[in-house]
Design a protein around this motif. Sequence first.
Motif, PDB file in Angstrom:
ATOM      1  N   LEU A 180      -3.470 -10.539  -4.012  1.00  0.00           N
ATOM      2  CA  LEU A 180      -3.299  -9.033  -3.570  1.00  0.00           C
ATOM      3  C   LEU A 180      -1.834  -9.275  -2.892  1.00  0.00           C
ATOM      4  N   LEU A 181      -1.055  -8.396  -3.504  1.00  0.00           N
ATOM      5  CA  LEU A 181       0.574  -8.807  -3.072  1.00  0.00           C
ATOM      6  C   LEU A 181       0.863  -7.546  -2.296  1.00  0.00           C
ATOM      7  N   ASP A 182       1.371  -7.975  -1.087  1.00  0.00           N
ATOM      8  CA  ASP A 182       1.837  -6.950   0.001  1.00  0.00           C
ATOM      9  C   ASP A 182       3.375  -7.384  -0.024  1.00  0.00           C
ATOM     10  N   PRO A 183       4.062  -6.511  -0.006  1.00  0.00           N
ATOM     11  CA  PRO A 183       5.748  -6.718  -0.212  1.00  0.00           C
ATOM     12  C   PRO A 183       6.137  -7.054   1.329  1.00  0.00           C
ATOM     13  N   LEU A 184       5.653  -6.703   2.482  1.00  0.00           N
ATOM     14  CA  LEU A 184       5.932  -7.406   3.832  1.00  0.00           C
ATOM     15  C   LEU A 184       5.760  -8.625   3.958  1.00  0.00           C
ATOM     16  N   HIS A 185       4.641  -9.194   3.391  1.00  0.00           N
ATOM     17  CA  HIS A 185       4.363 -10.526   3.433  1.00  0.00           C
ATOM     18  C   HIS A 185       5.275 -11.335   2.522  1.00  0.00           C
ATOM     19  N   LEU A 186       5.277 -10.663   1.124  1.00  0.00           N
ATOM     20  CA  LEU A 186       6.217 -11.254   0.370  1.00  0.00           C
ATOM     21  C   LEU A 186       7.561 -11.570   1.106  1.00  0.00           C
ATOM     22  N   TYR A 187       8.155 -10.392   1.680  1.00  0.00           N
ATOM     23  CA  TYR A 187       9.567 -10.317   2.192  1.00  0.00           C
ATOM     24  C   TYR A 187       9.511 -11.499   3.324  1.00  0.00           C
ATOM     25  N   ARG A 188       8.697 -11.415   4.183  1.00  0.00           N
ATOM     26  CA  ARG A 188       8.743 -12.575   5.240  1.00  0.00           C
ATOM     27  C   ARG A 188       8.723 -14.068   4.871  1.00  0.00           C
ATOM     28  N   ALA A 189       7.970 -14.068   3.651  1.00  0.00           N
ATOM     29  CA  ALA A 189       7.860 -15.514   3.205  1.00  0.00           C
ATOM     30  C   ALA A 189       9.118 -15.884   2.539  1.00  0.00           C
ATOM     31  N   GLY A 190       9.948 -14.713   2.036  1.00  0.00           N
ATOM     32  CA  GLY A 190      11.233 -15.312   1.320  1.00  0.00           C
ATOM     33  C   GLY A 190      11.155 -15.259  -0.061  1.00  0.00           C
ATOM     34  N   THR A 191       9.967 -14.527  -0.406  1.00  0.00           N
ATOM     35  CA  THR A 191       9.676 -14.456  -1.866  1.00  0.00           C
ATOM     36  C   THR A 191      10.504 -13.199  -2.402  1.00  0.00           C
ATOM     37  N   PRO A 192      11.101 -13.365  -3.694  1.00  0.00           N
ATOM     38  CA  PRO A 192      11.748 -12.213  -3.968  1.00  0.00           C
ATOM     39  C   PRO A 192      10.878 -11.192  -4.658  1.00  0.00           C
ATOM     40  N   LEU A 193      10.901 -10.013  -4.229  1.00  0.00           N
ATOM     41  CA  LEU A 193       9.939  -8.910  -4.497  1.00  0.00           C
ATOM     42  C   LEU A 193      10.134  -8.626  -5.925  1.00  0.00           C
ATOM     43  N   GLY A 194      11.080  -9.039  -6.560  1.00  0.00           N
ATOM     44  CA  GLY A 194      11.183  -8.654  -7.882  1.00  0.00           C
ATOM     45  C   GLY A 194      10.653  -9.906  -9.030  1.00  0.00           C
ATOM     46  N   ALA A 195      10.158 -10.862  -8.411  1.00  0.00           N
ATOM     47  CA  ALA A 195       9.673 -12.050  -9.125  1.00  0.00           C
ATOM     48  C   ALA A 195       8.714 -11.748 -10.224  1.00  0.00           C
ATOM     49  N   PRO A 196       8.550 -12.018 -11.276  1.00  0.00           N
ATOM     50  CA  PRO A 196       7.680 -11.491 -12.379  1.00  0.00           C
ATOM     51  C   PRO A 196       6.303 -11.921 -11.983  1.00  0.00           C
ATOM     52  N   THR A 197       5.495 -11.237 -12.328  1.00  0.00           N
ATOM     53  CA  THR A 197       3.918 -11.201 -11.898  1.00  0.00           C
ATOM     54  C   THR A 197       3.063 -11.347 -13.200  1.00  0.00           C
ATOM     55  N   ASP A 198       1.843 -12.254 -12.930  1.00  0.00           N
ATOM     56  CA  ASP A 198       1.241 -12.281 -13.867  1.00  0.00           C
ATOM     57  C   ASP A 198      -0.067 -11.353 -13.939  1.00  0.00           C
ATOM     58  N   GLY A 242       9.321   3.299   1.717  1.00  0.00           N
ATOM     59  CA  GLY A 242      10.714   4.144   1.389  1.00  0.00           C
ATOM     60  C   GLY A 242      11.397   4.561   2.728  1.00  0.00           C
ATOM     61  N   LEU A 243      10.851   4.398   3.966  1.00  0.00           N
ATOM     62  CA  LEU A 243      11.389   4.576   5.267  1.00  0.00           C
ATOM     63  C   LEU A 243      12.080   3.134   5.961  1.00  0.00           C
ATOM     64  N   GLY A 244      11.782   2.261   5.206  1.00  0.00           N
ATOM     65  CA  GLY A 244      12.299   0.787   5.824  1.00  0.00           C
ATOM     66  C   GLY A 244      13.270   0.132   5.093  1.00  0.00           C
ATOM     67  N   VAL A 245      13.238  -1.229   4.877  1.00  0.00           N
ATOM     68  CA  VAL A 245      14.263  -2.189   4.536  1.00  0.00           C
ATOM     69  C   VAL A 245      13.668  -2.654   3.149  1.00  0.00           C
ATOM     70  N   LEU A 246      12.707  -2.600   2.897  1.00  0.00           N
ATOM     71  CA  LEU A 246      12.107  -3.472   1.630  1.00  0.00           C
ATOM     72  C   LEU A 246      12.297  -2.833   0.504  1.00  0.00           C
ATOM     73  N   PRO A 247      12.906  -3.509  -0.599  1.00  0.00           N
ATOM     74  CA  PRO A 247      13.312  -3.056  -1.822  1.00  0.00           C
ATOM     75  C   PRO A 247      12.096  -2.671  -2.717  1.00  0.00           C
ATOM     76  N   LEU A 248      11.329  -1.582  -2.377  1.00  0.00           N
ATOM     77  CA  LEU A 248      10.012  -1.396  -3.103  1.00  0.00           C
ATOM     78  C   LEU A 248      10.270  -0.793  -4.711  1.00  0.00           C
ATOM     79  N   ALA A 249      11.308  -0.571  -4.904  1.00  0.00           N
ATOM     80  CA  ALA A 249      11.685   0.027  -6.352  1.00  0.00           C
ATOM     81  C   ALA A 249      11.605  -1.350  -7.107  1.00  0.00           C
TER      82      ALA A 249
END
Length: 251
Positions: A148-166, A199-206
């Motif tokens: 399960l991917l949560d963009p907040l946790h990925l962002y805090r871990a320094g994982t690029p949110l656009g990294a390819p997924t399997d 959409g109301l914060g800083v995460l690059p959700l797109a």
Amino acid sequence: MSHLLSLAAGSVLDLAPGAVPGCAADAGYPLCGVRLADPAREVAAVAAALASTGVGLLDVEVVRLGPGPLTDADRVLAAAAAELGARFLLTVSHDPDEAGTVAKVAELAALLAGTPTRVALEPMLFTALRTREDAERVAGAVAGTVVLLDPLHLYRAGTPLGAPTDPALVGYAQLTDTAATLAPSDLAHEARHERVPPGLGVLPLATFLAALPTGIPLSVEVQSDHLARGLDPTARARRLHAAAAAVSGPS
């Protein structure tokens, strides 16, 4: 293909589990998740609400794996998730021994074999599976297990949110946001109390959404003390649905 939206348990923790499907239906979500504290007492109400609303059950929360063997409580929660027909059993690990985590995940997967439910591992920096790579390594060792991917946790871990997924490893994702660019001193507090609507914060959700496997469900999880103080659960769920749909497209 658009993503189906699910009302996450964390967004409406002030509701009893049996009230979450009705709230989800009223707010326009085709799916929901529930957090069960007492499965023996709560399963019947959840099952009845799912049947009466037609809302699907995306996930049941939350197995927290600790050091040592799988507990009876973990097994009961897995059985409840399967009985309710949940797609996923949300699982986190606090066991620093990765081999021990793999063994317990394998036992959960065996308990769920033949049911609609799969183990979904969520990586967070304040758990033993800190990164997406950690969770994918464990999931890859146990057939049928997903991440399960949560963009907040990925962002805090320094994982690029656009990294390819399997697609074979990513079962679903959460949709959320944060107003803080810099990491706070207490990441768990941020995750549980200070999220903002998508959409109301800083995460690059797109960017995050573009990298996800096509059509996987999105669990809208915004644990926010601010929203909880100002909006009742249904109004909160509707506001989050509108924000999520604006980011992801209609469900």
